[in-house]
Design an enzyme around this catalytic site. Structure first.
Site, PDB file in Angstrom:
ATOM      1  N   TYR A 153       1.771 -35.287  19.301  1.00  0.00           N
ATOM      2  CA  TYR A 153       1.150 -35.553  17.996  1.00  0.00           C
ATOM      3  C   TYR A 153       1.983 -36.609  17.276  1.00  0.00           C
ATOM      4  CZ  TYR A 153      -0.606 -35.326  13.309  1.00  0.00           C
ATOM      5  OH  TYR A 153      -1.141 -35.699  12.098  1.00  0.00           O
ATOM      6  N   ASP A 254       9.718 -40.288  18.274  1.00  0.00           N
ATOM      7  CA  ASP A 254       9.117 -39.868  17.002  1.00  0.00           C
ATOM      8  C   ASP A 254       9.857 -38.616  16.512  1.00  0.00           C
ATOM      9  OD1 ASP A 254       7.615 -38.824  14.956  1.00  0.00           O
ATOM     10  OD2 ASP A 254       5.677 -39.040  15.968  1.00  0.00           O
ATOM     11  N   LYS A 283       8.730 -36.807   7.115  1.00  0.00           N
ATOM     12  CA  LYS A 283       8.781 -35.396   6.693  1.00  0.00           C
ATOM     13  C   LYS A 283      10.028 -35.027   5.877  1.00  0.00           C
ATOM     14  CE  LYS A 283       5.265 -33.240   9.417  1.00  0.00           C
ATOM     15  NZ  LYS A 283       4.696 -34.032  10.503  1.00  0.00           N
TER      16      LYS A 283
HETATM   17  C1  LIG Z   1       3.697 -35.023  10.761  1.00  0.00           C
HETATM   18  C2  LIG Z   1       3.980 -35.934  11.898  1.00  0.00           C
HETATM   19  C3  LIG Z   1       3.541 -37.272  11.894  1.00  0.00           C
HETATM   20  C4  LIG Z   1       2.695 -37.846  10.788  1.00  0.00           C
HETATM   21  O1  LIG Z   1       3.327 -37.880   9.551  1.00  0.00           O
HETATM   22  P1  LIG Z   1       2.445 -37.996   8.210  1.00  0.00           P
HETATM   23  O2  LIG Z   1       3.454 -38.110   7.131  1.00  0.00           O
HETATM   24  O3  LIG Z   1       1.616 -36.750   8.149  1.00  0.00           O
HETATM   25  O4  LIG Z   1       1.603 -39.214   8.338  1.00  0.00           O
HETATM   26  C5  LIG Z   1       3.881 -38.060  12.966  1.00  0.00           C
HETATM   27  N1  LIG Z   1       4.603 -37.583  14.005  1.00  0.00           N
HETATM   28  C6  LIG Z   1       5.047 -36.314  14.039  1.00  0.00           C
HETATM   29  C7  LIG Z   1       5.863 -35.848  15.199  1.00  0.00           C
HETATM   30  C8  LIG Z   1       4.734 -35.431  12.992  1.00  0.00           C
HETATM   31  O5  LIG Z   1       5.143 -34.164  13.059  1.00  0.00           O
END
Ligand SMILES: *Cc1c(COP(=O)(O)O)cnc(C)c1O
Length: 437
Positions: A153, A254, A283
């Site tokens: 994700y 990520d 986050k």
């Molecule tokens: C939450 C998340 C995103 C997206 O971040 P947003 O601030 O919601 O756009 C991307 N990658 C990972 C691994 C995430 O947990």
């Protein structure tokens, strides 16, 4: 007042919300209920009816030091008396400089250049654009696809969606516009198991077959979050680094969900002792206060892009380097160290091991997993979100399961008794048939 205005003014706030306001991944024709939060303090969300809930979700993984923290509040107030925001084109300021300095120092070696943006998904878009521009600039314009693993994700914008798991990311709906990327099976050798070299075989094959068309490989380090709360073996990530080097493919990591201590390391990459070429943060970056994200890259990536035809990196959000967000991010990072985040995470992990892992033996539970401040149980059947949510609220906790997964990732300041209440609520709902489908 017009007829419309009269009708609308007669709706209660919650009725208006239900009728007019989109909530994430929820139907507008038959919406799940939304609970009305009045305020939040420490680990507690206070609902409008006076009930207090222990927050097990950290507002989607973002809160570290709790709500309404005096030091974070003070940082915001102080910054707002100087300026809340100025454009970042042609201007700069102390809060952004200080933050970027901290990020360069704290992140794995080689990540020396920082691009600030508004949200996690945008940080991923930025990472992907960097990779594409890098390959073009080094004369390899055919390297224009991404390689990733299933169950990933990376966000909800288009390039990010194109590397999300094809099933849970609903690729078929957006088939006409999504980039056609390449997917390897998800890592299957899990954290804590004996490493199986063959777990990387299929991925290695895909690198070999497709490297001439691959700009970058993108992966969540160690924890596949939204795609199933799966914790995989650090050797897998190590092998990814090797394959990327071997085939001149950039490694994008990520760390949006894992960054800043969540897994027991400051960054999950450290479990595999690797440095990526590009890293995304989001986050927890502001301790859950305001949206802010960062994409870091190596000097080689930044220099190559800058020496290419475009002469610069082609991105620049309006609110880039927002001063309020940078100020609170600086305060949050300082608090991590003042509060000894390693000890905080170790304490939570110990509670999860003692309280949550034993739920594995429950008839309804397929698996229970713990890593750092993350604890998850995978049930045999999917939850009934509306009923289970209502029960959790009755039990005084805020836990929002999805699919077959009930997980918690509490703020780092949570104490033992509060952990007991959180996990106790999980155990309670497991005994209730109507919470499951
Ligand atoms: C939450 C998340 C995103 C997206 O971040 P947003 O601030 O919601 O756009 C991307 N990658 C990972 C691994 C995430 O947990």
């Amino acid at each position: 007042m017009s007829k419309k205005q009269t009708e609308e003014s007669q709706l209660t706030l919650l009725e208006f919300d239900k009728k007019h306001v989109w909530h994430p991944y929820t139907s507008m024709s038959s919406p799940l209920p939304s609970y009305h939060v009045e305020s939040a303090n420490g680990v507690y969300l206070k609902l409008a009816d006076g009930e207090k809930l222990i927050d097990g979700m950290s507002s989607w993984w973002s809160v570290l030091h709790g709500y309404n923290h005096p030091k974070l509040n003070a940082a915001l107030i102080e910054q707002s008396t100087k300026m809340s925001h100025v454009m970042f084109g042609g201007l700069t300021h102390n809060s952004a400089i200080e933050l970027c300095k901290k990020l360069v120092q704290l992140t794995p070696a080689g990540l020396d250049r920082v691009f600030l943006s508004d949200s996690g998904s945008v940080a991923v878009e930025v990472a992907i654009k960097m990779a594409l521009q890098f390959q073009q600039a080094q004369g390899k314009a055919d390297k224009a696809k991404l390689l990733t693993v299933r169950n990933g994700y990376h966000g909800d914008t288009f390039a990010a969606m194109s590397v999300c798991d094809p099933v849970t990311g609903m690729h078929q709906i957006f088939d006409k516009v999504l980039m056609k990327n390449i997917f390897a099976p998800a890592p299957s050798c899990m954290f804590g198991e004996t490493w199986q070299e063959n777990d990387i075989e299929k991925l290695a094959e895909l690198f070999e077959q497709h490297h001439s068309e691959i700009a970058a490989f993108i992966i969540e380090p160690i924890v596949q979050g939204t795609g199933g709360m799966r914790f995989y073996h650090p050797q897998y990530l190590k092998a990814c680094r090797k394959l990327c080097d071997q085939y001149d493919v950039l490694l994008i990591v990520d760390e949006i969900a894992t960054g800043f201590g969540r897994t027991g390391k400051l960054f999950a990459c450290e479990w595999a002792d690797i440095s990526p070429d590009i890293m995304c943060l989001g986050k927890t970056l502001t301790g859950g206060y305001i949206t802010l994200a960062a994409t870091l890259c190596s000097s080689i990536v930044a220099e190559t892009i800058s020496n290419g035809d475009a002469g610069c990196f082609m991105h620049g959000p309006t609110f880039m380097g927002n001063a309020l967000a940078c100020a609170v991010a600086n305060a949050s990072i300082d608090l991590l160290f003042e509060n000894n985040w390693q000890q905080q995470v170790a304490n939570i992990e110990q509670e999860l091991i003692t309280l949550l892992l034993p739920l594995k033996s429950h008839a309804r539970v397929k698996e229970a997993r713990v890593l750092g401040s993350i604890g998850a149980i995978e049930c045999i059947s999917p939850v009934n979100v509306a009923t289970i949510q209502k029960r959790f609220v009755e039990l005084g906790v805020w836990i929002r399961p999805f699919g077959k997964l009930i997980y918690i990732i509490p703020p780092l300041i949570i104490n033992k008794a509060q952990m007991k209440t959180l996990v106790g609520a999980m155990a309670t709902v497991l005994a209730e048939d109507n919470c499951f489908i």
